[in-house]
Scaffold this active site. Structure first.
Site, PDB file in Angstrom:
ATOM      1  N   SER A  44       0.798  -1.228   0.000  1.00 36.72           N
ATOM      2  CA  SER A  44       0.000   0.000   0.000  1.00 36.72           C
ATOM      3  C   SER A  44       0.835   1.285   0.000  1.00 36.72           C
ATOM      4  O   SER A  44       1.640   1.519  -0.887  1.00 36.72           O
ATOM      5  CB  SER A  44      -0.955  -0.047   1.202  1.00 36.72           C
ATOM      6  OG  SER A  44      -1.967   0.912   1.079  1.00 36.72           O
ATOM      7  N   ASP A 100      -9.776  -6.500  -3.400  1.00 37.06           N
ATOM      8  CA  ASP A 100      -9.218  -5.143  -3.398  1.00 37.06           C
ATOM      9  C   ASP A 100      -9.601  -4.456  -4.709  1.00 37.06           C
ATOM     10  O   ASP A 100      -8.924  -4.594  -5.723  1.00 37.06           O
ATOM     11  CB  ASP A 100      -7.691  -5.201  -3.258  1.00 37.06           C
ATOM     12  CG  ASP A 100      -7.046  -3.821  -3.160  1.00 37.06           C
ATOM     13  OD1 ASP A 100      -7.763  -2.816  -3.256  1.00 37.06           O
ATOM     14  OD2 ASP A 100      -5.812  -3.768  -2.994  1.00 37.06           O
ATOM     15  N   HIS A 106      -7.734  -5.394   0.655  1.00 34.87           N
ATOM     16  CA  HIS A 106      -6.523  -4.629   0.368  1.00 34.87           C
ATOM     17  C   HIS A 106      -5.351  -5.092   1.232  1.00 34.87           C
ATOM     18  O   HIS A 106      -4.275  -5.376   0.711  1.00 34.87           O
ATOM     19  CB  HIS A 106      -6.810  -3.142   0.588  1.00 34.87           C
ATOM     20  CG  HIS A 106      -5.641  -2.251   0.298  1.00 34.87           C
ATOM     21  ND1 HIS A 106      -4.952  -2.308  -0.910  1.00 34.87           N
ATOM     22  CD2 HIS A 106      -5.030  -1.304   1.047  1.00 34.87           C
ATOM     23  CE1 HIS A 106      -3.973  -1.416  -0.878  1.00 34.87           C
ATOM     24  NE2 HIS A 106      -3.988  -0.804   0.291  1.00 34.87           N
TER      25      HIS A 106
END
Length: 210
Positions: free
Chosen positions: A110, A161, A188
């Protein structure tokens, strides 16, 4: 086998103090060290609680998880670039130099893509392997930037995600020496949704490194 002991410490990078947690194998090993980065809602504590630090050390890897600037116990540190913009490649290089872990395998979920991508694409000789987990900033680089990077890569994302999973995959799949692992039923932060599968695939990938 005795469980690895977790050490805590700090390093200075460009005048900023960054906190880290480290797990060292019980016996010396030739396996590459692993640097674990994290997302915006997380910190090195995540990798401690998930058991990733312990599992990497048990598999023979020195594992270091840092708290990125402004987050976790590095909250007083200032980020070297605005949120969502690639940081200078020198940032992760300085982290690895301070920790004496070049070349390293880098795990980057991320938010941490803003730190890892510029480094791995500009300093591929210092990358033992790259494990991006739906990172941001993949669209900030050209396909040819990815194609020049020859290090082994494991591209990970959760099939749930809907934001960054497919977007990041479309860019990262230009890495020539890469494989893709889609975690079924995961979001995610896919490693949190299925830690056992995450650890199994990660350790299999790292175990095949030359």
């Amino acid at each position: 086998m005795a469980e690895a002991k977790i050490e805590e410490g700090s390093i200075s990078v460009s005048g900023q103090t960054l906190f880290f947690r480290e797990a060292v194998p019980a016996q010396s090993s030739s396996r590459p060290p692993v640097l674990l980065l994290h997302g915006i809602r997380f910190s090195s504590q995540t990798w401690l609680e998930l058991g990733t630090l312990y599992k990497l050390a048990a598999a023979g890897h020195r594992a270091v998880a840092i708290d990125l600037p402004g987050l976790g116990r590095s909250s007083d540190a200032k980020a070297p670039s605005p949120l969502g913009e690639p940081a200078p490649p020198s940032f992760i290089q300085d982290v690895l130099d301070a920790l004496n872990m070049v070349p390293a395998a880098i795990i980057s979920p991320s938010l941490s893509g803003m730190y890892s991508l510029s480094f791995v694409l500009n300093n591929p000789q210092n990358v033992a392997a790259y494990v991006p987990v739906a990172p941001i900033c993949t669209d900030k680089f050209k396909a040819e930037d990815y194609r020049r990077a020859q290090f082994p890569a494991l591209i990970v994302y959760g099939d749930g995600d809907e934001q960054l999973g497919e977007v990041s995959l479309n860019n990262l799949k230009n890495l020539p020496n890469s494989q893709v692992f889609c975690m079924k039923g995961a979001g995610h932060a896919c490693y949190l949704d299925d830690p056992d599968t995450w650890h199994q695939k990660l350790l299999e990938f790292l175990g095949r490194l030359k």
